[in-house]
Motif scaffolding. Structure first.
Motif, PDB file in Angstrom:
ATOM      1  N   ALA A   1      -6.489   5.499  10.119  1.00  5.23           N
ATOM      2  CA  ALA A   1      -6.534   6.381   8.948  1.00  5.23           C
ATOM      3  C   ALA A   1      -7.854   7.142   8.896  1.00  5.23           C
ATOM      4  O   ALA A   1      -7.870   8.362   8.673  1.00  5.23           O
ATOM      5  N   ARG A   2      -8.961   6.443   9.122  1.00  3.33           N
ATOM      6  CA  ARG A   2     -10.273   7.104   9.086  1.00  3.33           C
ATOM      7  C   ARG A   2     -10.367   8.191  10.152  1.00  3.33           C
ATOM      8  O   ARG A   2     -10.951   9.256   9.919  1.00  3.33           O
ATOM      9  N   ASN A   3      -9.780   7.945  11.322  1.00  3.22           N
ATOM     10  CA  ASN A   3      -9.801   8.945  12.389  1.00  3.22           C
ATOM     11  C   ASN A   3      -9.006  10.196  12.015  1.00  3.22           C
ATOM     12  O   ASN A   3      -9.191  11.259  12.615  1.00  3.22           O
ATOM     13  N   SER A   4      -8.125  10.061  11.038  1.00  2.00           N
ATOM     14  CA  SER A   4      -7.347  11.208  10.560  1.00  2.00           C
ATOM     15  C   SER A   4      -7.886  11.756   9.246  1.00  2.00           C
ATOM     16  O   SER A   4      -7.224  12.559   8.587  1.00  2.00           O
ATOM     17  N   GLY A   5      -9.079  11.295   8.862  1.00  2.00           N
ATOM     18  CA  GLY A   5      -9.713  11.820   7.655  1.00  2.00           C
ATOM     19  C   GLY A   5      -9.292  11.156   6.371  1.00  2.00           C
ATOM     20  O   GLY A   5      -9.501  11.710   5.284  1.00  2.00           O
ATOM     21  N   ILE A   6      -8.713   9.942   6.462  1.00  2.00           N
ATOM     22  CA  ILE A   6      -8.256   9.224   5.271  1.00  2.00           C
ATOM     23  C   ILE A   6      -9.132   7.987   5.075  1.00  2.00           C
ATOM     24  O   ILE A   6      -9.135   7.099   5.925  1.00  2.00           O
ATOM     25  N   PRO A   7      -9.866   7.887   3.973  1.00  4.38           N
ATOM     26  CA  PRO A   7     -10.733   6.721   3.744  1.00  4.38           C
ATOM     27  C   PRO A   7      -9.953   5.515   3.220  1.00  4.38           C
ATOM     28  O   PRO A   7     -10.218   4.996   2.131  1.00  4.38           O
ATOM     29  N   LEU A   8      -8.983   5.077   3.992  1.00  4.59           N
ATOM     30  CA  LEU A   8      -8.103   3.984   3.572  1.00  4.59           C
ATOM     31  C   LEU A   8      -8.882   2.676   3.460  1.00  4.59           C
ATOM     32  O   LEU A   8      -9.629   2.307   4.368  1.00  4.59           O
ATOM     33  N   ASP A   9      -8.702   1.976   2.348  1.00  9.52           N
ATOM     34  CA  ASP A   9      -9.383   0.702   2.105  1.00  9.52           C
ATOM     35  C   ASP A   9      -8.380  -0.245   1.461  1.00  9.52           C
ATOM     36  O   ASP A   9      -8.088  -0.147   0.280  1.00  9.52           O
ATOM     37  N   PHE A  10      -7.848  -1.168   2.275  1.00  8.34           N
ATOM     38  CA  PHE A  10      -6.800  -2.049   1.774  1.00  8.34           C
ATOM     39  C   PHE A  10      -7.305  -3.043   0.726  1.00  8.34           C
ATOM     40  O   PHE A  10      -6.484  -3.691   0.072  1.00  8.34           O
ATOM     41  N   SER A  11      -8.606  -3.157   0.549  1.00  9.75           N
ATOM     42  CA  SER A  11      -9.093  -4.051  -0.497  1.00  9.75           C
ATOM     43  C   SER A  11      -8.673  -3.543  -1.878  1.00  9.75           C
ATOM     44  O   SER A  11      -8.620  -4.313  -2.842  1.00  9.75           O
ATOM     45  N   LYS A  12      -8.346  -2.254  -1.981  1.00 12.82           N
ATOM     46  CA  LYS A  12      -7.916  -1.677  -3.250  1.00 12.82           C
ATOM     47  C   LYS A  12      -6.414  -1.822  -3.463  1.00 12.82           C
ATOM     48  O   LYS A  12      -5.931  -1.606  -4.574  1.00 12.82           O
TER      49      LYS A  12
ATOM     50  N   ILE B   1      -0.661   8.422   7.260  1.00 17.58           N
ATOM     51  CA  ILE B   1      -1.399   8.919   8.419  1.00 17.58           C
ATOM     52  C   ILE B   1      -0.600  10.015   9.127  1.00 17.58           C
ATOM     53  O   ILE B   1      -1.143  11.066   9.482  1.00 17.58           O
ATOM     54  N   GLY B   2       0.698   9.774   9.325  1.00 12.79           N
ATOM     55  CA  GLY B   2       1.527  10.760  10.009  1.00 12.79           C
ATOM     56  C   GLY B   2       1.629  12.069   9.250  1.00 12.79           C
ATOM     57  O   GLY B   2       1.598  13.152   9.854  1.00 12.79           O
ATOM     58  N   SER B   3       1.735  11.983   7.928  1.00 10.04           N
ATOM     59  CA  SER B   3       1.829  13.216   7.136  1.00 10.04           C
ATOM     60  C   SER B   3       0.515  13.989   7.182  1.00 10.04           C
ATOM     61  O   SER B   3       0.515  15.223   7.206  1.00 10.04           O
ATOM     62  N   ARG B   4      -0.622  13.278   7.215  1.00 12.78           N
ATOM     63  CA  ARG B   4      -1.910  13.953   7.314  1.00 12.78           C
ATOM     64  C   ARG B   4      -2.067  14.620   8.690  1.00 12.78           C
ATOM     65  O   ARG B   4      -2.567  15.751   8.794  1.00 12.78           O
ATOM     66  N   ARG B   5      -1.603  13.934   9.738  1.00 16.06           N
ATOM     67  CA  ARG B   5      -1.660  14.539  11.076  1.00 16.06           C
ATOM     68  C   ARG B   5      -0.753  15.767  11.154  1.00 16.06           C
ATOM     69  O   ARG B   5      -1.093  16.743  11.827  1.00 16.06           O
ATOM     70  N   LEU B   6       0.383  15.715  10.462  1.00 13.86           N
ATOM     71  CA  LEU B   6       1.250  16.887  10.439  1.00 13.86           C
ATOM     72  C   LEU B   6       0.553  18.045   9.731  1.00 13.86           C
ATOM     73  O   LEU B   6       0.642  19.194  10.185  1.00 13.86           O
TER      74      LEU B   6
ATOM     75  N   GLY C   1      -7.260  -3.895   9.766  1.00  7.91           N
ATOM     76  CA  GLY C   1      -8.346  -3.188  10.441  1.00  7.91           C
ATOM     77  C   GLY C   1      -7.874  -2.028  11.293  1.00  7.91           C
ATOM     78  O   GLY C   1      -8.443  -0.919  11.233  1.00  7.91           O
ATOM     79  N   ASN C   2      -6.855  -2.244  12.114  1.00 11.33           N
ATOM     80  CA  ASN C   2      -6.380  -1.179  12.997  1.00 11.33           C
ATOM     81  C   ASN C   2      -5.830   0.003  12.211  1.00 11.33           C
ATOM     82  O   ASN C   2      -6.039   1.161  12.582  1.00 11.33           O
ATOM     83  N   VAL C   3      -5.115  -0.301  11.134  1.00  5.94           N
ATOM     84  CA  VAL C   3      -4.543   0.776  10.327  1.00  5.94           C
ATOM     85  C   VAL C   3      -5.660   1.565   9.634  1.00  5.94           C
ATOM     86  O   VAL C   3      -5.632   2.801   9.596  1.00  5.94           O
TER      87      VAL C   3
END
Length: 211
Positions: free
Chosen positions: A76-87, A19-24, A70-72
């Motif tokens: 991530a989604r707010n930064s444009g990352i479709p993170l899904d920990f089920s994977k 998330i931090g690298s995407r925000r950068l 959930g929070n993570v």
């Protein structure tokens, strides 16, 4: 004006580092910098063969790991990352992945490889502790397959990477991502793009004049 150099101390299995690298990236739009990822081991006790992610988190925190995601995922989604920990099922040792990142510096492909490793782990659920998986990912970033396999199985190379990660921890880095702008200004955590833009502007403004 001299190019601003930015170091990111991070681990490729750290969601906040992704998330931090995407925000950068968002903060850097239109700004030319030198970007280098430095190794950090989120959990140095992970065995070489890796471990089950949920078993490890359950043992460490004593709660259902799926309730922690959930929070993570939302951040991530707010930064444009479709993170899904089920994977994401495994917690791999990342010493080998960091070894490839170190060698990608000279190839000029390190930021792209870092992004591919983050995406491979968090979006595709790939096991970054597997040499063949790492070789496949690195193949798009300047590595021949046999070169990548050799590097991630070379004990001396792995020892060098481990020493660098330990050095970061010994220097006082306790949490990641940890950004260093121009070798002088440090920012800890996955700060917003606006905060990172401010740090970039401050580092540029305070950069020593060329001699």
């Amino acid at each position: 004006m001299k190019q601003l150099d930015i170091d990111i101390v991070s681990d490729v299995i750290c969601p906040w580092c992704f998330i931090g690298s995407r925000r950068l990236e968002q903060a850097l739009e239109g700004v030319a910098v030198g970007l280098t990822f430095r190794p950090f081991l989120l959990d140095p006790s992970i065995p070489k063969e890796g471990a089950d992610l949920r078993d490890r988190l359950r043992a460490k925190y004593g709660v259902d790991p799926d309730k922690m995601f959930g929070n993570v995922e939302a951040a991530a989604r707010n930064s444009g990352i479709p993170l899904d920990f089920s994977k994401v099922r495994r917690t791999p040792s990342t010493i080998a992945a960091h070894t490839l990142l170190r060698h990608a510096i000279d190839k000029g492909t390190q930021p792209a490889l870092a992004r591919a490793l983050f995406e491979g782990y968090f979006l595709e659920g790939r096991d970054l502790g597997d040499a063949d998986v790492l070789a496949a990912i690195a193949g798009a970033h300047g590595f021949e397959a046999d070169e990548a396999i050799r590097l991630v199985r070379d004990e001396q190379e792995l020892a060098t990477t481990l020493a660098e990660a330990r050095e970061a921890a010994a220097s006082g880095v306790r949490g990641v991502p940890f950004f260093v702008f121009g070798g002088r200004l440090a920012v800890s955590g996955a700060q917003s793009a606006d905060v990172l833009r401010g740090a970039i502007a401050k580092a540029i403004a305070e950069a020593p004049a060329p001699g």
